[in-house]
Motif scaffolding. Structure first.
Motif: not given
Length: 57
Positions: A12-13, A16, A24
């Motif tokens: 996810k990081e 993003k 996000a």
């Protein structure tokens, strides 16, 4: 992506960062939503099985 990164958080990081968004928002179901979906699905299965029993008998 997760296989290469290692964890959902890291994936996810990276997503993003690569997308360039500042904040996000991920579409994840809450535990309550998961419970309701599971309840509805199981209720539908019971209902269908009950109707099958009535039709067959």
């Amino acid at each position: 992506m997760i296989d290469e990164i290692g964890s959902i958080k890291e994936a996810k990081e990276l997503t993003k960062k690569l997308s360039g968004v500042k904040e996000a928002r991920w579409k994840e179901k809450s535990k309550f939503e998961q419970y309701l979906e599971n309840f509805a699905e199981n209720s539908a299965k019971v209902f269908v099985n009950q109707i099958k029993g009535w039709v067959i008998n």
